[in-house]
Design a protein around this motif. Structure first.
Motif, mmCIF file in Angstrom:
data_model
loop_
_atom_site.group_PDB
_atom_site.id
_atom_site.type_symbol
_atom_site.label_atom_id
_atom_site.label_comp_id
_atom_site.label_asym_id
_atom_site.label_seq_id
_atom_site.Cartn_x
_atom_site.Cartn_y
_atom_site.Cartn_z
ATOM 1 N N ARG A 7 41.617 24.503 35.448
ATOM 2 C CA ARG A 7 42.375 25.716 35.129
ATOM 3 C C ARG A 7 42.172 26.109 33.666
ATOM 4 N N LYS A 8 42.235 25.140 32.769
ATOM 5 C CA LYS A 8 42.045 25.423 31.343
ATOM 6 C C LYS A 8 40.639 25.963 31.066
ATOM 7 N N ARG A 9 39.633 25.361 31.722
ATOM 8 C CA ARG A 9 38.267 25.832 31.526
ATOM 9 C C ARG A 9 38.076 27.249 32.050
ATOM 10 N N LEU A 10 38.680 27.539 33.190
ATOM 11 C CA LEU A 10 38.603 28.894 33.745
ATOM 12 C C LEU A 10 39.277 29.902 32.831
ATOM 13 N N ILE A 11 40.442 29.576 32.346
ATOM 14 C CA ILE A 11 41.157 30.468 31.432
ATOM 15 C C ILE A 11 40.318 30.731 30.189
ATOM 16 N N ASP A 12 39.701 29.693 29.675
ATOM 17 C CA ASP A 12 38.841 29.841 28.503
ATOM 18 C C ASP A 12 37.673 30.783 28.799
ATOM 19 N N LYS A 13 37.038 30.609 29.941
ATOM 20 C CA LYS A 13 35.923 31.491 30.326
ATOM 21 C C LYS A 13 36.390 32.928 30.492
ATOM 22 N N ILE A 14 37.537 33.105 31.123
ATOM 23 C CA ILE A 14 38.078 34.447 31.340
ATOM 24 C C ILE A 14 38.341 35.130 30.003
ATOM 25 N N GLU A 15 38.930 34.400 29.083
ATOM 26 C CA GLU A 15 39.243 34.976 27.771
ATOM 27 C C GLU A 15 37.985 35.381 27.016
ATOM 28 N N LYS A 16 36.884 34.699 27.244
ATOM 29 C CA LYS A 16 35.644 34.998 26.531
ATOM 30 C C LYS A 16 34.781 36.042 27.224
ATOM 31 N N THR A 17 35.078 36.333 28.474
ATOM 32 C CA THR A 17 34.257 37.258 29.247
ATOM 33 C C THR A 17 34.599 38.705 28.908
ATOM 34 N N GLU A 18 33.545 39.468 28.634
ATOM 35 C CA GLU A 18 33.714 40.896 28.346
ATOM 36 C C GLU A 18 33.240 41.771 29.506
ATOM 37 N N ASP A 19 32.502 41.189 30.429
ATOM 38 C CA ASP A 19 31.928 41.946 31.540
ATOM 39 C C ASP A 19 33.012 42.284 32.559
ATOM 40 N N LYS A 20 33.289 43.565 32.706
ATOM 41 C CA LYS A 20 34.355 44.008 33.595
ATOM 42 C C LYS A 20 34.060 43.650 35.048
ATOM 43 N N ARG A 21 32.795 43.736 35.459
ATOM 44 C CA ARG A 21 32.433 43.417 36.850
ATOM 45 C C ARG A 21 32.742 41.958 37.177
ATOM 46 N N ILE A 22 32.445 41.077 36.250
ATOM 47 C CA ILE A 22 32.728 39.656 36.471
ATOM 48 C C ILE A 22 34.234 39.429 36.573
ATOM 49 N N LEU A 23 34.978 40.067 35.693
ATOM 50 C CA LEU A 23 36.441 39.917 35.731
ATOM 51 C C LEU A 23 37.018 40.465 37.031
ATOM 52 N N GLU A 24 36.492 41.607 37.493
ATOM 53 C CA GLU A 24 36.972 42.186 38.745
ATOM 54 C C GLU A 24 36.673 41.261 39.918
ATOM 55 N N GLU A 25 35.480 40.676 39.916
ATOM 56 C CA GLU A 25 35.118 39.769 41.003
ATOM 57 C C GLU A 25 35.968 38.507 40.979
ATOM 58 N N MET A 26 36.223 37.974 39.804
ATOM 59 C CA MET A 26 37.090 36.798 39.690
ATOM 60 C C MET A 26 38.495 37.138 40.189
ATOM 61 N N PHE A 27 38.975 38.314 39.839
ATOM 62 C CA PHE A 27 40.296 38.738 40.290
ATOM 63 C C PHE A 27 40.324 38.858 41.808
ATOM 64 N N ARG A 28 39.260 39.436 42.380
ATOM 65 C CA ARG A 28 39.177 39.590 43.839
ATOM 66 C C ARG A 28 39.212 38.218 44.522
ATOM 67 N N LEU A 29 38.469 37.269 43.989
ATOM 68 C CA LEU A 29 38.466 35.923 44.566
ATOM 69 C C LEU A 29 39.840 35.268 44.489
ATOM 70 N N LEU A 30 40.513 35.469 43.387
ATOM 71 C CA LEU A 30 41.847 34.890 43.244
ATOM 72 C C LEU A 30 42.856 35.580 44.163
ATOM 73 N N GLU A 31 42.665 36.858 44.411
ATOM 74 C CA GLU A 31 43.547 37.580 45.333
ATOM 75 C C GLU A 31 43.421 37.032 46.744
ATOM 76 N N ILE A 32 42.204 36.663 47.142
ATOM 77 C CA ILE A 32 41.993 36.104 48.473
ATOM 78 C C ILE A 32 42.831 34.838 48.638
ATOM 79 N N GLU A 33 42.867 34.037 47.609
ATOM 80 C CA GLU A 33 43.613 32.773 47.645
ATOM 81 C C GLU A 33 45.111 33.001 47.813
ATOM 82 N N THR A 34 45.618 34.081 47.238
ATOM 83 C CA THR A 34 47.066 34.281 47.235
ATOM 84 C C THR A 34 47.564 35.131 48.396
#
Length: 78
Positions: A7-34
């Motif tokens: 979780r900490k590593r993912l949060i770190d990667k998310i905070e460093k990511t500037e690419d909106k497409r990657i962030l949107e895809e990560m969000f979509r994947l997390l939405e599937i889980e919830t």
């Protein structure tokens, strides 16, 4: 790696990511889980049918894919 470390590593990667497409895809994947997953419950007749089919398979009473393909081919020729 523990869940906490991951979780900490993912949060770190998310905070460093500037690419909106990657962030949107990560969000979509997390939405599937919830999302709420509806569990289908079989009725008594369905349970009996599944159990009967399992017994038939156990006793060798089934068709192979090849046998079914041949049956379909014969049916389509008519």
């Amino acid at each position: 790696m523990s869940t906490v470390e991951l979780r900490k590593r993912l949060i770190d990667k998310i905070e460093k990511t500037e690419d909106k497409r990657i962030l949107e895809e990560m969000f979509r994947l997390l939405e599937i889980e919830t999302e709420d997953i509806e569990i289908y419950t079989l009725n008594e007749g369905q349970i009996m049918a599944v159990n009967e089919a399992r017994e038939q398979i156990k006793n060798g009473h089934f068709f192979t894919k090849e046998q079914v393909d041949n049956e379909i081919d014969e049916w389509l020729k008519k």
